[in-house]
Design a protein around this motif. Structure first.
Motif, PDB file in Angstrom:
ATOM      1  N   PRO A   1      30.536  48.997  24.615  1.00 30.62           N
ATOM      2  CA  PRO A   1      30.931  47.697  24.048  1.00 30.62           C
ATOM      3  C   PRO A   1      32.437  47.542  23.871  1.00 30.62           C
ATOM      4  O   PRO A   1      32.982  46.479  24.165  1.00 30.62           O
ATOM      5  N   GLU A   2      33.113  48.602  23.455  1.00 31.43           N
ATOM      6  CA  GLU A   2      34.549  48.468  23.184  1.00 31.43           C
ATOM      7  C   GLU A   2      35.320  48.021  24.418  1.00 31.43           C
ATOM      8  O   GLU A   2      36.070  47.048  24.380  1.00 31.43           O
ATOM      9  N   THR A   3      35.104  48.734  25.518  1.00 29.22           N
ATOM     10  CA  THR A   3      35.835  48.413  26.748  1.00 29.22           C
ATOM     11  C   THR A   3      35.425  47.049  27.281  1.00 29.22           C
ATOM     12  O   THR A   3      36.271  46.210  27.597  1.00 29.22           O
ATOM     13  N   LEU A   4      34.122  46.818  27.374  1.00 33.82           N
ATOM     14  CA  LEU A   4      33.674  45.600  28.056  1.00 33.82           C
ATOM     15  C   LEU A   4      33.923  44.324  27.243  1.00 33.82           C
ATOM     16  O   LEU A   4      34.233  43.287  27.814  1.00 33.82           O
ATOM     17  N   ASP A   5      33.826  44.403  25.911  1.00 34.47           N
ATOM     18  CA  ASP A   5      34.154  43.218  25.095  1.00 34.47           C
ATOM     19  C   ASP A   5      35.627  42.856  25.295  1.00 34.47           C
ATOM     20  O   ASP A   5      35.987  41.692  25.467  1.00 34.47           O
ATOM     21  N   ARG A   6      36.457  43.871  25.270  1.00 33.64           N
ATOM     22  CA  ARG A   6      37.901  43.647  25.400  1.00 33.64           C
ATOM     23  C   ARG A   6      38.254  43.142  26.810  1.00 33.64           C
ATOM     24  O   ARG A   6      39.082  42.256  26.973  1.00 33.64           O
ATOM     25  N   MET A   7      37.580  43.696  27.821  1.00 33.87           N
ATOM     26  CA  MET A   7      37.804  43.250  29.211  1.00 33.87           C
ATOM     27  C   MET A   7      37.505  41.761  29.330  1.00 33.87           C
ATOM     28  O   MET A   7      38.228  41.014  29.972  1.00 33.87           O
ATOM     29  N   LEU A   8      36.391  41.361  28.712  1.00 35.30           N
ATOM     30  CA  LEU A   8      35.968  39.968  28.768  1.00 35.30           C
ATOM     31  C   LEU A   8      37.029  39.058  28.145  1.00 35.30           C
ATOM     32  O   LEU A   8      37.382  38.013  28.697  1.00 35.30           O
ATOM     33  N   GLU A   9      37.547  39.512  27.010  1.00 33.32           N
ATOM     34  CA  GLU A   9      38.576  38.754  26.302  1.00 33.32           C
ATOM     35  C   GLU A   9      39.861  38.644  27.134  1.00 33.32           C
ATOM     36  O   GLU A   9      40.388  37.555  27.338  1.00 33.32           O
ATOM     37  N   VAL A  10      40.353  39.803  27.590  1.00 34.61           N
ATOM     38  CA  VAL A  10      41.634  39.826  28.320  1.00 34.61           C
ATOM     39  C   VAL A  10      41.516  39.053  29.634  1.00 34.61           C
ATOM     40  O   VAL A  10      42.373  38.241  29.971  1.00 34.61           O
ATOM     41  N   PHE A  11      40.425  39.270  30.364  1.00 36.45           N
ATOM     42  CA  PHE A  11      40.263  38.578  31.650  1.00 36.45           C
ATOM     43  C   PHE A  11      40.109  37.074  31.427  1.00 36.45           C
ATOM     44  O   PHE A  11      40.692  36.275  32.164  1.00 36.45           O
ATOM     45  N   GLY A  12      39.341  36.696  30.418  1.00 38.08           N
ATOM     46  CA  GLY A  12      39.133  35.266  30.123  1.00 38.08           C
ATOM     47  C   GLY A  12      40.455  34.564  29.833  1.00 38.08           C
ATOM     48  O   GLY A  12      40.712  33.468  30.339  1.00 38.08           O
ATOM     49  N   ALA A  13      41.308  35.228  29.048  1.00 40.21           N
ATOM     50  CA  ALA A  13      42.607  34.628  28.705  1.00 40.21           C
ATOM     51  C   ALA A  13      43.499  34.565  29.950  1.00 40.21           C
ATOM     52  O   ALA A  13      44.200  33.565  30.181  1.00 40.21           O
ATOM     53  N   LEU A  14      43.466  35.616  30.770  1.00 40.49           N
ATOM     54  CA  LEU A  14      44.267  35.638  32.007  1.00 40.49           C
ATOM     55  C   LEU A  14      43.831  34.503  32.932  1.00 40.49           C
ATOM     56  O   LEU A  14      44.667  33.780  33.486  1.00 40.49           O
ATOM     57  N   ARG A  15      42.532  34.359  33.085  1.00 46.45           N
ATOM     58  CA  ARG A  15      42.007  33.322  33.986  1.00 46.45           C
ATOM     59  C   ARG A  15      42.436  31.930  33.514  1.00 46.45           C
ATOM     60  O   ARG A  15      42.952  31.129  34.307  1.00 46.45           O
ATOM     61  N   GLU A  16      42.257  31.685  32.229  1.00 45.42           N
ATOM     62  CA  GLU A  16      42.600  30.366  31.691  1.00 45.42           C
ATOM     63  C   GLU A  16      44.098  30.091  31.870  1.00 45.42           C
ATOM     64  O   GLU A  16      44.498  29.019  32.320  1.00 45.42           O
ATOM     65  N   GLU A  17      44.901  31.091  31.544  1.00 49.53           N
ATOM     66  CA  GLU A  17      46.354  30.914  31.642  1.00 49.53           C
ATOM     67  C   GLU A  17      46.779  30.689  33.101  1.00 49.53           C
ATOM     68  O   GLU A  17      47.571  29.794  33.386  1.00 49.53           O
ATOM     69  N   MET A  18      46.226  31.473  34.026  1.00 49.10           N
ATOM     70  CA  MET A  18      46.643  31.356  35.429  1.00 49.10           C
ATOM     71  C   MET A  18      46.195  30.029  36.040  1.00 49.10           C
ATOM     72  O   MET A  18      46.908  29.451  36.853  1.00 49.10           O
ATOM     73  N   GLU A  19      45.003  29.558  35.666  1.00 47.74           N
ATOM     74  CA  GLU A  19      44.544  28.287  36.242  1.00 47.74           C
ATOM     75  C   GLU A  19      45.455  27.137  35.800  1.00 47.74           C
ATOM     76  O   GLU A  19      45.846  26.296  36.608  1.00 47.74           O
ATOM     77  N   LEU A  20      45.829  27.157  34.539  1.00 52.44           N
ATOM     78  CA  LEU A  20      46.719  26.125  34.025  1.00 52.44           C
ATOM     79  C   LEU A  20      48.124  26.285  34.630  1.00 52.44           C
ATOM     80  O   LEU A  20      48.784  25.303  35.007  1.00 52.44           O
ATOM     81  N   HIS A  21      48.541  27.522  34.732  1.00 55.17           N
ATOM     82  CA  HIS A  21      49.860  27.855  35.279  1.00 55.17           C
ATOM     83  C   HIS A  21      50.004  27.325  36.720  1.00 55.17           C
ATOM     84  O   HIS A  21      50.999  26.676  37.059  1.00 55.17           O
ATOM     85  N   MET A  22      48.995  27.581  37.551  1.00 52.67           N
ATOM     86  CA  MET A  22      49.074  27.144  38.950  1.00 52.67           C
ATOM     87  C   MET A  22      49.086  25.619  39.016  1.00 52.67           C
ATOM     88  O   MET A  22      49.773  25.032  39.849  1.00 52.67           O
ATOM     89  N   HIS A  23      48.307  24.988  38.124  1.00 56.46           N
ATOM     90  CA  HIS A  23      48.279  23.534  38.092  1.00 56.46           C
ATOM     91  C   HIS A  23      49.690  22.996  37.777  1.00 56.46           C
ATOM     92  O   HIS A  23      50.169  22.072  38.435  1.00 56.46           O
ATOM     93  N   LYS A  24      50.338  23.606  36.793  1.00 52.23           N
ATOM     94  CA  LYS A  24      51.692  23.162  36.428  1.00 52.23           C
ATOM     95  C   LYS A  24      52.658  23.342  37.605  1.00 52.23           C
ATOM     96  O   LYS A  24      53.489  22.475  37.876  1.00 52.23           O
ATOM     97  N   GLU A  25      52.537  24.467  38.302  1.00 47.60           N
ATOM     98  CA  GLU A  25      53.423  24.687  39.447  1.00 47.60           C
ATOM     99  C   GLU A  25      53.161  23.648  40.530  1.00 47.60           C
ATOM    100  O   GLU A  25      54.092  23.075  41.096  1.00 47.60           O
ATOM    101  N   GLU A  26      51.881  23.397  40.796  1.00 41.13           N
ATOM    102  CA  GLU A  26      51.542  22.515  41.916  1.00 41.13           C
ATOM    103  C   GLU A  26      51.859  21.043  41.653  1.00 41.13           C
ATOM    104  O   GLU A  26      52.229  20.332  42.572  1.00 41.13           O
TER     105      GLU A  26
END
Ligand SMILES: [Fe+2]
Ligand SMILES: [Fe+2]
Length: 236
Positions: A110-135
């Protein structure tokens, strides 16, 4: 090469240089402002030997297309067509894979996978918005700069005062993405497969590692080539 030559300067020579730096674990991307010599010495490498290898790659024709002289608009379009499109496909795919791994193995680790979910989710959200701003905001102005340069005209005014302002925001977001990838790398023990690794875990780890490599080249093209060229044109 002088004592102030940075890793970013070296990476900007060619894609062959990028591959060489990557091979030695020299962070030309988020750590690109480090002096090349010091970064080599800190890793126990001889700076001249690393540089020789880069020159060799350049001379033997292994160099990538010359990004320093390519028209600016073409470079921006290349980044979108190659790296943004890749992320738009891979982020949802990896998200689904991670959810699956979390639901099947979450109780076991649970420790690793809960944290992975959190970190990846935040990365995905940030990158999708980031690319939109660039484009929609930044890259169209960079393309206009490129056209003005080709016609020998002065740079058109931008609504945000200076092109350096949104570029600074993008660079901070790149650093944050680099940080998230570093956290994922640490959580997975450098992508070492856990004992319970099934096919989904294997493909998830392979996909995340490939995402990291692609994002490094992507950020390098923006931070070290596209953005400095746009800033230089503005202050010309
Ligand atoms: Fe980008
Ligand atoms: Fe970016």
């Amino acid at each position: 090469m002088t004592t102030t030559t940075t890793l970013a300067d070296v990476a900007a020579i060619s894609l062959g240089a990028v591959r060489t730096l990557e091979g030695y674990g020299l962070d030309y991307c988020c750590g690109g402002k480090q002096p090349f010599r010091e970064a080599c010495l800190a890793k126990g490498l001889t700076p001249d030997a690393v540089m020789e290898e880069i020159q060799y790659a350049l001379e033997s024709g292994a160099k990538g297309k010359d990004r320093q002289t390519a028209p600016l608009g073409q470079l921006a379009r290349h980044i979108i067509a190659t790296h943004h499109e890749y992320l738009k496909l891979e982020l949802p795919t990896l998200g689904n894979r991670l959810n699956k791994v979390h639901s099947v193995h979450g109780a076991r680790d649970p420790e690793t996978l809960d944290r992975m979910l959190e970190v990846f989710g935040a990365l995905r959200e940030e990158m999708e918005l980031h690319m939109h701003k660039e484009e929609v905001m930044l890259f169209p102005f960079i393309e206009q700069y490129g056209r003005a340069e080709a016609r020998g005209e002065s740079m058109p005014p931008v609504p945000f005062g200076s092109i350096a302002t949104p570029i600074g925001v993008m660079e901070r977001e790149h650093a944050s993405a680099g940080d998230a990838l570093g956290q994922i790398r640490a959580l997975t023990n450098n992508y070492e497969l856990p004992p319970y690794a099934c096919t989904t875990v294997r493909t998830l780890y392979a996909g995340l590692e490939a995402l990291e490599a692609d994002l490094h080249v992507h950020i390098h093209l923006e931070n070290n080539i596209l953005f400095p060229r746009a800033i230089a044109l503005e202050s010309r």
